[in-house]
Design a protein around this motif. Sequence first.
Motif, PDB file in Angstrom:
ATOM      1  N   UNK A 166       1.054  -1.313  -0.287  1.00  0.00           N
ATOM      2  CA  UNK A 166      -0.111  -0.239   0.194  1.00  0.00           C
ATOM      3  C   UNK A 166       0.848   1.658   0.175  1.00  0.00           C
ATOM      4  N   UNK A 371     -10.607  14.627   8.451  1.00  0.00           N
ATOM      5  CA  UNK A 371     -10.936  15.039   6.888  1.00  0.00           C
ATOM      6  C   UNK A 371     -11.193  16.458   7.996  1.00  0.00           C
ATOM      7  N   UNK A 379      -3.783  20.478   9.046  1.00  0.00           N
ATOM      8  CA  UNK A 379      -2.672  19.372   9.416  1.00  0.00           C
ATOM      9  C   UNK A 379      -2.923  17.742   9.204  1.00  0.00           C
ATOM     10  N   UNK A 380      -3.011  17.204   7.990  1.00  0.00           N
ATOM     11  CA  UNK A 380      -3.333  16.109   8.263  1.00  0.00           C
ATOM     12  C   UNK A 380      -2.721  14.619   8.508  1.00  0.00           C
ATOM     13  N   UNK A 415       1.835  12.372  10.515  1.00  0.00           N
ATOM     14  CA  UNK A 415       1.502  13.231   9.298  1.00  0.00           C
ATOM     15  C   UNK A 415       0.627  12.222   8.894  1.00  0.00           C
ATOM     16  N   UNK A 417       0.985  12.300   5.248  1.00  0.00           N
ATOM     17  CA  UNK A 417       1.274  12.046   4.254  1.00  0.00           C
ATOM     18  C   UNK A 417       1.713  11.194   3.527  1.00  0.00           C
ATOM     19  N   UNK A 418       2.307   9.725   3.590  1.00  0.00           N
ATOM     20  CA  UNK A 418       2.690   9.130   3.474  1.00  0.00           C
ATOM     21  C   UNK A 418       0.846   7.707   2.796  1.00  0.00           C
ATOM     22  N   UNK A 420      -1.972   9.177   1.526  1.00  0.00           N
ATOM     23  CA  UNK A 420      -2.888  10.063   1.578  1.00  0.00           C
ATOM     24  C   UNK A 420      -3.787   8.772   0.208  1.00  0.00           C
ATOM     25  N   UNK A 421      -2.885   7.612   0.060  1.00  0.00           N
ATOM     26  CA  UNK A 421      -3.598   6.733  -0.547  1.00  0.00           C
ATOM     27  C   UNK A 421      -5.171   6.289   0.525  1.00  0.00           C
ATOM     28  N   UNK A 423      -7.028   8.172   2.269  1.00  0.00           N
ATOM     29  CA  UNK A 423      -7.650   9.496   2.186  1.00  0.00           C
ATOM     30  C   UNK A 423      -8.497   9.185   0.684  1.00  0.00           C
ATOM     31  N   UNK A 424      -7.656   8.806  -0.018  1.00  0.00           N
ATOM     32  CA  UNK A 424      -8.273   9.095  -1.616  1.00  0.00           C
ATOM     33  C   UNK A 424      -9.799   7.933  -1.262  1.00  0.00           C
ATOM     34  N   UNK A 427     -11.816   9.478   0.705  1.00  0.00           N
ATOM     35  CA  UNK A 427     -12.823  10.264  -0.058  1.00  0.00           C
ATOM     36  C   UNK A 427     -14.104   9.165  -0.918  1.00  0.00           C
TER      37      UNK A 427
ATOM     38  N   UNK B  76       0.468  29.639  13.270  1.00  0.00           N
ATOM     39  CA  UNK B  76       0.531  28.651  13.368  1.00  0.00           C
ATOM     40  C   UNK B  76       1.862  27.519  13.418  1.00  0.00           C
ATOM     41  N   UNK B 107       1.476  23.998   6.891  1.00  0.00           N
ATOM     42  CA  UNK B 107       0.967  22.393   7.338  1.00  0.00           C
ATOM     43  C   UNK B 107       0.761  21.306   5.705  1.00  0.00           C
ATOM     44  N   UNK B 169      -1.443  12.240  -5.391  1.00  0.00           N
ATOM     45  CA  UNK B 169      -1.272  12.361  -3.354  1.00  0.00           C
ATOM     46  C   UNK B 169      -1.862  13.731  -3.169  1.00  0.00           C
ATOM     47  N   UNK B 172      -4.668  14.164  -3.862  1.00  0.00           N
ATOM     48  CA  UNK B 172      -5.482  14.214  -3.366  1.00  0.00           C
ATOM     49  C   UNK B 172      -5.582  14.658  -1.548  1.00  0.00           C
ATOM     50  N   UNK B 173      -4.505  15.275  -1.561  1.00  0.00           N
ATOM     51  CA  UNK B 173      -4.579  16.211  -0.687  1.00  0.00           C
ATOM     52  C   UNK B 173      -5.248  17.930  -0.592  1.00  0.00           C
ATOM     53  N   UNK B 175      -7.564  17.593  -2.737  1.00  0.00           N
ATOM     54  CA  UNK B 175      -9.326  17.291  -2.056  1.00  0.00           C
ATOM     55  C   UNK B 175      -9.519  17.372  -0.803  1.00  0.00           C
ATOM     56  N   UNK B 176      -8.619  17.241   0.151  1.00  0.00           N
ATOM     57  CA  UNK B 176      -8.985  16.757   1.999  1.00  0.00           C
ATOM     58  C   UNK B 176      -9.057  18.302   2.143  1.00  0.00           C
ATOM     59  N   UNK B 177      -8.761  18.898   1.511  1.00  0.00           N
ATOM     60  CA  UNK B 177      -8.736  20.080   2.116  1.00  0.00           C
ATOM     61  C   UNK B 177      -9.982  21.145   1.042  1.00  0.00           C
ATOM     62  N   UNK B 417       7.899  15.021   0.353  1.00  0.00           N
ATOM     63  CA  UNK B 417       6.629  13.750   0.997  1.00  0.00           C
ATOM     64  C   UNK B 417       6.429  13.331   0.001  1.00  0.00           C
ATOM     65  N   UNK B 418       5.371  14.160  -0.879  1.00  0.00           N
ATOM     66  CA  UNK B 418       4.411  13.697  -2.065  1.00  0.00           C
ATOM     67  C   UNK B 418       5.807  13.769  -3.836  1.00  0.00           C
TER      68      UNK B 418
END
Lengths: 451, 451
Positions: A166, A371, A379-380, A415, A417-418, A420-421, A423-424, A427, B76, B107, B169, B172-173, B175-177, B417-418
């Motif tokens: 993954x 989310x 921050x995610x 976080x 950041x690694x 995001x799959x 989260x995708x 969503x 922040x 962030x 990703x 995806x970020x 879209x999370x926002x 990271x992305x």
Amino acid sequence: MKPLKYLLPDDALPTHWYNLQADFPEPLPPVLHPGTREPIGPEDLAPLFSEELIGQEVSTERWIEIPDEVRQILLQWRCTPLYRARRLEQALDTPAKIYYKWEGVSPSGSHKPNTSVPQAYYNYKEGVRKISTETGAGQWGSSLAMACGMFGLACLVYMVKVSFNQKPYRRALMEVYGANCIASPSDTTESGRKILHDDPECTGSLGIAISEAVEIAAKNADTRYCLGSVLNHVLLHQTVIGIESLKQLEMAGDYPDVIVGCTGGGSNYAGICFPFLGEKLRGGRDVRLVAVEPAACPTLTKGPLAYDFGDTAHLTPLVKMHTLGSGFVPAGFHSGGLRYHGMAPMVSHVHKLGLSEALAINQLECFASGVTFARAEGIVPAPEATHAVAGAIREANRCKEEGREETILFNLCGHGHFDMQAYMDYQAGLLQDYEHPEEEIALALAGLPSA
Amino acid sequence: MKPLKYLLPDDALPTHWYNLQADFPEPLPPVLHPGTREPIGPEDLAPLFSEELIGQEVSTERWIEIPDEVRQILLQWRCTPLYRARRLEQALDTPAKIYYKWEGVSPSGSHKPNTSVPQAYYNYKEGVRKISTETGAGQWGSSLAMACGMFGLACLVYMVKVSFNQKPYRRALMEVYGANCIASPSDTTESGRKILHDDPECTGSLGIAISEAVEIAAKNADTRYCLGSVLNHVLLHQTVIGIESLKQLEMAGDYPDVIVGCTGGGSNYAGICFPFLGEKLRGGRDVRLVAVEPAACPTLTKGPLAYDFGDTAHLTPLVKMHTLGSGFVPAGFHSGGLRYHGMAPMVSHVHKLGLSEALAINQLECFASGVTFARAEGIVPAPEATHAVAGAIREANRCKEEGREETILFNLCGHGHFDMQAYMDYQAGLLQDYEHPEEEIALALAGLPSA
């Protein structure tokens, strides 16, 4: 300006770790030898672990000094910020004050370097040249890879196969740091080959990956094993989180009514809670502690407190912990870091003593909370950390219902950041809630060893 | 402990942006109307941009106040840390002192929120309800998505197709926002449809994505356009980086001999350099400024200083800048954020005045530098930022050869990271160096408009 963050100067970096073992009202049950079922001594652990770490594992000293060489590295990102989540409070329309400790500022993105750096340091100092370990989501593996790189140690990481597939970018991160990362179960160990023989499609588990890493250390004199959670010395190293938080909340003129953390092996939860719990046990203020675990791996809420192996192949000693049985293989849900079948003996002991609460939350609520948090705070959170966010949001909503202005503290351990799959998938509506069938849990528990 | 980082308290957060236009020895050339080729006025920009931002674009006031609502959000993660790269110095065995300003703690992971937050704020305050923009690597798009979310604005992002496909990703970020992200060129605009008609396989460029986003804003009364670099007001907002660095180096008792930054549109480079350059122009200490651009998009080193359009469809005004021509489509190399055909007019002007140097570095050296940096400092730089790292390492190596103990400052504008696919490709030996053929550059330049 309303204060959003509480920063500590460099000279506030803790000089000592806090050892809760000094303040337990009753001592931890002993660790037992897998063969004799008698309490083990340091010599039994010597083939696997650094001498200094074995000493810390059994110490009941209250404060244990952090070596300067370790503090010099931690200083890069510590003390980490404590945030007041003002925009989240507003989004939830809660009277509660929400604070979070943000451990994602470490270079590898989580709390794990708090222990990977001292573990690599002690091994380096004792002449070890190679480290083997396991990793779930990859936060531990990448943190140890980073620390090993800093001390010039070779690093071999067995990564649970479902996460390995993954999260190719977590593996890439380990490789940037110079480590070697292998999907577990693998054909590089006897334990791995045996499991692949029985089930070639096995997606792995932390228990299996631990077996592989332990086997490598046991068979190679220049190699030692490191673990990213569960053990007493690992939890000890994480107490810098809570020690700093105590000081930062004092700056804010506040004290938590409740502290929330996510639990896989238990180390980030212990890290933020134990220093507060120590205050309470020594006559200080009361505080509720809430451990949030995934409904798909409900160690504290559905597993009994029993002696069990730390790994699947039964190479480790027996420890008394909340466990789903060492044969438990959780579903391939996304919080790879929360897939362990057991719970840290110290966290289990705290739970048994009635000093902490536990609840299991399913993943859709966790991602929804992640989310909500990301849109408010920017921050995610890592999928693991969304469990703490979800728990904190539940507390904030309770405060709203009850009209109470309580202070909530939670640990945002890393976080996403690694991740995001995940989260995708969330969503896109591809994720489902999942609870392990009771009969499968019963089956795994039936295999528990008798101590 | 040797100091590794220099942190500023909250009350050191800059109250004003620094405007280099106040200190230029000769003024910036005027912006020209695309039709008349006469200098434009604020009314020409009004359909596209917030009024306040248009005012900042042409202001020659030295200090421009940062609204409290903006500072409350920046607080922040700002002031961001300044690091002394002690372990990198040791790895390079250089007598130079290397400092880096770390903007990846925001962030969304880069310096971009320094301008996305004020841009979203001014638009929100002026009653705008929807923002359109373009993004290359996705750092700008995700930063604007975050800021729009905080002010309740809808956000539409056109992402250069090559990056859209390489970096799901990042999308995806966004879209999370809560943003909507579309691959450019797309069939949602006339500009996009025209380009797809001519070349259905077109991988896009920032110039094309700008055309699409500008068209959407021009055609919808409730929508304004935001740009993540190039323009004067964007560079202005980034000066918090250099203003803080000045204070932090004072804490360290040091002053840079040379400042290195990577340049795409020029905003992070301007952000760290301009406050130091202002000091110099007002009679302060001299400092070398080095802009590092990718060899595959060599705007400053191979493009002439000329009037050109900011976008491919020629919807924008004409600005005087170093340019490869608005028809230039760079190769699909990985530093998506450094693919713009032009260079910020202010950075171009600084270059023309002989106040900064430029060099182009190829990607293999950049990734090698990124890996060296990650192993020493733990932080994995964004591919864009590796250009600054590579430039700083070249300076450190020069110091070693010359035996000089110079002070090097560079801007580490974001984390990678992305972008781990690029590191994976690099480590697997799949990346190659690339320089755009001279004849193609000549061809693109032949299409420059005559002012």
